[in-house]
Design a protein around this motif. Structure first.
Motif, PDB file in Angstrom:
ATOM      1  N   GLY A  94      26.631 -59.655-106.078  1.00 16.79           N
ATOM      2  CA  GLY A  94      27.832 -60.363-106.492  1.00 16.79           C
ATOM      3  C   GLY A  94      27.853 -60.630-107.984  1.00 16.79           C
ATOM      4  N   ILE A  95      26.692 -60.584-108.610  1.00 16.39           N
ATOM      5  CA  ILE A  95      26.594 -60.819-110.055  1.00 16.39           C
ATOM      6  C   ILE A  95      26.905 -59.550-110.838  1.00 16.39           C
ATOM      7  CG2 ILE A  95      25.017 -61.452-111.928  1.00 16.39           C
ATOM      8  CD1 ILE A  95      23.496 -63.171-109.890  1.00 16.39           C
ATOM      9  N   ILE A  96      26.341 -58.436-110.404  1.00 19.98           N
ATOM     10  CA  ILE A  96      26.523 -57.173-111.132  1.00 19.98           C
ATOM     11  C   ILE A  96      26.326 -55.995-110.189  1.00 19.98           C
ATOM     12  CG2 ILE A  96      24.104 -57.286-111.890  1.00 19.98           C
ATOM     13  CD1 ILE A  96      24.877 -55.646-114.354  1.00 19.98           C
ATOM     14  N   PRO A  97      27.244 -55.012-110.188  1.00 25.48           N
ATOM     15  CA  PRO A  97      27.017 -53.800-109.407  1.00 25.48           C
ATOM     16  C   PRO A  97      25.931 -52.943-110.044  1.00 25.48           C
ATOM     17  CG  PRO A  97      29.072 -53.634-110.641  1.00 25.48           C
ATOM     18  CD  PRO A  97      28.561 -55.030-110.847  1.00 25.48           C
ATOM     19  N   ALA A  98      25.202 -52.206-109.228  1.00 25.55           N
ATOM     20  CA  ALA A  98      24.052 -51.431-109.728  1.00 25.55           C
ATOM     21  C   ALA A  98      24.439 -50.442-110.825  1.00 25.55           C
ATOM     22  CB  ALA A  98      23.395 -50.694-108.557  1.00 25.55           C
ATOM     23  N   ARG A  99      25.662 -49.921-110.786  1.00 24.22           N
ATOM     24  CA  ARG A  99      26.072 -48.917-111.782  1.00 24.22           C
ATOM     25  C   ARG A  99      26.188 -49.502-113.188  1.00 24.22           C
ATOM     26  NH1 ARG A  99      30.658 -50.364-109.006  1.00 24.22           N
ATOM     27  NH2 ARG A  99      32.395 -51.144-110.273  1.00 24.22           N
ATOM     28  N   GLN A 100      26.244 -50.842-113.305  1.00 30.45           N
ATOM     29  CA  GLN A 100      26.404 -51.465-114.617  1.00 30.45           C
ATOM     30  C   GLN A 100      25.078 -51.916-115.233  1.00 30.45           C
ATOM     31  OE1 GLN A 100      29.297 -54.616-114.283  1.00 30.45           O
ATOM     32  NE2 GLN A 100      31.025 -53.212-114.171  1.00 30.45           N
ATOM     33  N   PHE A 110      16.032 -51.396-115.398  1.00 30.60           N
ATOM     34  CA  PHE A 110      15.802 -51.787-114.011  1.00 30.60           C
ATOM     35  C   PHE A 110      16.709 -51.016-113.052  1.00 30.60           C
ATOM     36  CE2 PHE A 110      13.837 -55.199-116.260  1.00 30.60           C
ATOM     37  CZ  PHE A 110      12.840 -55.664-115.417  1.00 30.60           C
ATOM     38  N   LYS A 111      16.255 -50.971-111.802  1.00 30.18           N
ATOM     39  CA  LYS A 111      17.026 -50.286-110.757  1.00 30.18           C
ATOM     40  C   LYS A 111      17.036 -51.138-109.498  1.00 30.18           C
ATOM     41  CE  LYS A 111      17.595 -45.765-108.559  1.00 30.18           C
ATOM     42  NZ  LYS A 111      17.081 -44.380-108.466  1.00 30.18           N
ATOM     43  N   ARG A 112      18.153 -51.155-108.818  1.00 29.88           N
ATOM     44  CA  ARG A 112      18.279 -51.912-107.574  1.00 29.88           C
ATOM     45  C   ARG A 112      17.520 -51.216-106.451  1.00 29.88           C
ATOM     46  NH1 ARG A 112      21.040 -51.919-102.834  1.00 29.88           N
ATOM     47  NH2 ARG A 112      22.082 -53.811-102.091  1.00 29.88           N
ATOM     48  N   TRP A 113      16.684 -51.980-105.740  1.00 29.69           N
ATOM     49  CA  TRP A 113      15.948 -51.445-104.600  1.00 29.69           C
ATOM     50  C   TRP A 113      16.499 -51.985-103.283  1.00 29.69           C
ATOM     51  CZ3 TRP A 113      12.879 -47.536-103.659  1.00 29.69           C
ATOM     52  CH2 TRP A 113      12.112 -47.515-102.490  1.00 29.69           C
ATOM     53  N   ALA A 114      16.875 -53.254-103.291  1.00 30.35           N
ATOM     54  CA  ALA A 114      17.492 -53.885-102.124  1.00 30.35           C
ATOM     55  C   ALA A 114      18.489 -54.919-102.632  1.00 30.35           C
ATOM     56  CB  ALA A 114      16.426 -54.537-101.236  1.00 30.35           C
ATOM     57  N   SER A 115      19.212 -55.551-101.726  1.00 31.30           N
ATOM     58  CA  SER A 115      20.237 -56.507-102.141  1.00 31.30           C
ATOM     59  C   SER A 115      19.646 -57.761-102.764  1.00 31.30           C
ATOM     60  CB  SER A 115      21.112 -56.885-100.946  1.00 31.30           C
ATOM     61  OG  SER A 115      20.333 -57.507 -99.938  1.00 31.30           O
ATOM     62  N   ASP A 116      18.316 -57.906-102.755  1.00 34.36           N
ATOM     63  CA  ASP A 116      17.667 -59.046-103.400  1.00 34.36           C
ATOM     64  C   ASP A 116      16.446 -58.624-104.210  1.00 34.36           C
ATOM     65  OD1 ASP A 116      15.931 -58.337-101.393  1.00 34.36           O
ATOM     66  OD2 ASP A 116      15.620 -60.374-100.634  1.00 34.36           O
ATOM     67  N   PHE A 117      16.384 -57.341-104.629  1.00 33.28           N
ATOM     68  CA  PHE A 117      15.158 -56.832-105.238  1.00 33.28           C
ATOM     69  C   PHE A 117      15.493 -55.759-106.265  1.00 33.28           C
ATOM     70  CE2 PHE A 117      10.851 -54.581-104.208  1.00 33.28           C
ATOM     71  CZ  PHE A 117      10.301 -55.116-105.357  1.00 33.28           C
ATOM     72  N   ILE A 118      15.000 -55.927-107.502  1.00 30.22           N
ATOM     73  CA  ILE A 118      15.119 -54.895-108.527  1.00 30.22           C
ATOM     74  C   ILE A 118      13.735 -54.607-109.099  1.00 30.22           C
ATOM     75  CG2 ILE A 118      17.492 -55.546-109.119  1.00 30.22           C
ATOM     76  CD1 ILE A 118      16.436 -56.912-111.620  1.00 30.22           C
ATOM     77  N   THR A 140      19.289 -62.564-117.959  1.00 25.58           N
ATOM     78  CA  THR A 140      20.541 -61.804-118.020  1.00 25.58           C
ATOM     79  C   THR A 140      21.366 -62.050-116.764  1.00 25.58           C
ATOM     80  OG1 THR A 140      19.433 -60.098-119.348  1.00 25.58           O
ATOM     81  CG2 THR A 140      21.514 -59.498-118.322  1.00 25.58           C
ATOM     82  N   LEU A 141      20.698 -62.083-115.608  1.00 24.77           N
ATOM     83  CA  LEU A 141      21.395 -62.392-114.356  1.00 24.77           C
ATOM     84  C   LEU A 141      21.907 -63.825-114.357  1.00 24.77           C
ATOM     85  CD1 LEU A 141      18.963 -60.639-111.842  1.00 24.77           C
ATOM     86  CD2 LEU A 141      21.252 -59.868-112.492  1.00 24.77           C
ATOM     87  N   GLN A 142      21.113 -64.767-114.897  1.00 26.28           N
ATOM     88  CA  GLN A 142      21.558 -66.160-114.995  1.00 26.28           C
ATOM     89  C   GLN A 142      22.825 -66.273-115.842  1.00 26.28           C
ATOM     90  OE1 GLN A 142      17.682 -67.857-116.420  1.00 26.28           O
ATOM     91  NE2 GLN A 142      18.138 -69.471-114.921  1.00 26.28           N
ATOM     92  N   PHE A 143      22.843 -65.584-116.972  1.00 31.42           N
ATOM     93  CA  PHE A 143      23.985 -65.620-117.882  1.00 31.42           C
ATOM     94  C   PHE A 143      25.243 -65.109-117.192  1.00 31.42           C
ATOM     95  CE2 PHE A 143      26.654 -63.443-121.050  1.00 31.42           C
ATOM     96  CZ  PHE A 143      26.889 -64.459-121.956  1.00 31.42           C
ATOM     97  N   MET A 144      25.118 -63.979-116.490  1.00 33.16           N
ATOM     98  CA  MET A 144      26.283 -63.409-115.815  1.00 33.16           C
ATOM     99  C   MET A 144      26.749 -64.276-114.654  1.00 33.16           C
ATOM    100  SD  MET A 144      25.703 -59.277-115.856  1.00 33.16           S
ATOM    101  CE  MET A 144      23.997 -59.312-115.347  1.00 33.16           C
ATOM    102  N   ALA A 145      25.786 -64.845-113.909  1.00 34.89           N
ATOM    103  CA  ALA A 145      26.146 -65.696-112.777  1.00 34.89           C
ATOM    104  C   ALA A 145      26.878 -66.944-113.251  1.00 34.89           C
ATOM    105  CB  ALA A 145      24.900 -66.074-111.989  1.00 34.89           C
ATOM    106  N   ALA A 146      26.456 -67.504-114.385  1.00 30.12           N
ATOM    107  CA  ALA A 146      27.072 -68.732-114.897  1.00 30.12           C
ATOM    108  C   ALA A 146      28.453 -68.477-115.484  1.00 30.12           C
ATOM    109  CB  ALA A 146      26.164 -69.370-115.945  1.00 30.12           C
ATOM    110  N   THR A 147      28.632 -67.335-116.150  1.00 30.51           N
ATOM    111  CA  THR A 147      29.876 -67.089-116.882  1.00 30.51           C
ATOM    112  C   THR A 147      30.856 -66.186-116.147  1.00 30.51           C
ATOM    113  OG1 THR A 147      28.914 -65.163-118.005  1.00 30.51           O
ATOM    114  CG2 THR A 147      28.656 -67.316-119.077  1.00 30.51           C
ATOM    115  N   GLY A 148      30.364 -65.404-115.182  1.00 31.57           N
ATOM    116  CA  GLY A 148      31.225 -64.430-114.512  1.00 31.57           C
ATOM    117  C   GLY A 148      31.471 -63.185-115.340  1.00 31.57           C
TER     118      GLY A 148
END
Length: 431
Positions: A94-100, A110-118, A140-148
């Motif tokens: 919900g924070i960022i799609p893997a393609r971005q 980094f690469k997505r391995w599961a819906s809760d694991f990179i 980086t995930l914190q920043f995106m989650a906080a700001t959208g």
């Protein structure tokens, strides 16, 4: 590194810095706490306590994302894996799609391995560096989650007066999906811009840009003294005030000194909860029997060296012999022309497979079979080489096409052979 270069982002970090200040400057612990809090960007230690504790409580993170980095020391060959758990206010996807990922500095390795694991795709040379990389990804995930916001590859406009803001460093660009407006994050080292604050403010005023410094420490390297500034063109970009407010409410940035490290039991690989659940769901999913494909015009065939589908028909051995002769005569005179040789080699290999399934040993002896599509002539007339023999070879391939089309039903395997013959003819005509 002096204490002036350290900008702590957590209460434990402020306390550690205060201890150093107290020892170096001989002040009381209470005074040292206030001085350390000022270095961290707060009015005093009480202000730091209020902001950091309330921001952590307000974020109410409920979703875990696990971040894994494998490291190897090339000199000693020591290696290991560092894993941290980042608590975030929303799920990873919900924070960022893997393609971005590749557009965000903290995530581009980094690469997505599961819906809760990179996991990280490069290997740093020490455990400390691995933890640092994992923490930067978490921030980086914190920043995106906080700001959208989502990461962008957009550069700052080149038409700005002075073009570059003084002291800029580690700049990244971001956008809000709807409406699509941009904002830039500048994360210089505090020590390097300390004397440039007036110049930076003047630059922003001249260009009509907003420049704001949130209390939230930043993404790049807050534990090493970097601090976060937000820059935006209010006419076309995002207003910075809502983002500053959102970051004020975010949990404290994840750094090596406060991160939650995960150590799997000895000899076991780490598997995240989502990865385990995904494996269980796959194991419980009933397997469907694979039914053989049926067709009115084709049939499946199996061989030691391959398999495929062939026409559901029999071409007489004599027709195979004629097609084989035509192909071999063209091949023997055009081996140097790969556009012809490669395609005809593929055609005769396929026909060689078909004839073995169409005829048994009674109708096709080994002696006849071995000569159908292989054992081409060893001597070629001089007039068949090069451009001189082009028309003859084209007519041979066209005759082979006609025989195959007449003897077999129209189907995909036959169309595939016809296409290869067309390409071989095209290669001859473009000599």
């Amino acid at each position: 590194m002096s204490t002036a270069d350290i900008r702590p982002s957590t209460i434990p970090g402020i306390k550690r810095l205060a201890k150093s200040i107290s020892g170096l400057k001989g002040v009381t612990h209470t005074m040292a706490l206030d001085k350390a809090a000022v270095v961290a960007g707060y009015s005093n230690f009480s202000h730091a306590l209020r902001v950091l504790r309330s921001s952590t409580a307000a974020a109410s993170p409920t979703f875990s994302t696990f971040i894994s980095v494998f490291w190897r020391d090339p000199k000693t060959d020591k290696h290991g894996t560092e894993i941290i758990e980042a608590s975030l206010p929303m799920p990873l996807d919900g924070i960022i799609p893997a393609r971005q990922y590749k557009k965000a500095r903290g995530l581009w390795n980094f690469k997505r391995w599961a819906s809760d694991f990179i996991y990280c795709q490069i290997n740093p040379e020490s455990a400390d560096n691995a933890v640092s990389m994992a923490c930067q990804a978490a921030r980086t995930l914190q920043f995106m989650a906080a700001t959208g916001l989502k990461p962008s590859s957009k550069s700052m406009p080149s038409s700005l007066e002075g073009r570059r803001i003084p002291g800029r460093d580690h700049v990244s660009s971001w956008f809000e999906p709807a409406p699509k407006r941009y904002i830039f994050a500048d994360e210089p080292y505090a020590a390097s811009v300390q004397k440039q604050q007036q110049e930076r403010a003047s630059w922003a005023k001249r260009n009509g840009w907003q420049l704001a410094k949130p209390r939230w420490a930043g993404m790049y390297f807050p534990e090493g003294g970097c601090e976060l500034y937000l820059l935006s063109d209010p006419k076309t970009g995002m207003p910075v005030e809502p983002l500053v407010t959102a970051l004020e409410k975010a949990a404290a940035p994840i750094v090596p000194e406060n991160c939650k490290r995960i150590v799997p039991p000895a000899g076991e690989y780490f598997r995240s909860p989502a990865e385990i659940q995904q494996a269980k769901a796959k194991a419980l999913k009933p397997r469907q029997e694979r039914r053989p494909r049926g067709s009115a015009t084709t049939v499946e065939y199996q061989m030691v060296m391959g398999s495929g589908r062939r026409p559901k028909a029999k071409m007489p051995v004599e027709k195979h012999r004629r097609v084989g002769t035509l192909l071999k005569d063209v091949l023997s005179a055009n081996r140097h022309r790969l556009g012809v040789a490669n395609r005809l080699g593929s055609v005769r290999s396929e026909l060689d497979n078909w004839v073995q399934h169409e005829h048994d040993e009674k109708s096709l002896s080994d002696e006849v079979f071995f000569d159908l599509y292989y054992r081409e002539r060893s001597e070629v007339p001089a007039e068949e080489y090069g451009i001189a023999g082009r028309a003859l070879h084209i007519s041979r391939l066209q005759e082979a096409q006609a025989i195959i089309a007449k003897e077999y039903p129209d189907c995909q395997p036959v169309r595939a052979l016809a296409k290869k013959l067309d390409l071989a003819i095209k290669s001859l005509t473009t000599w």
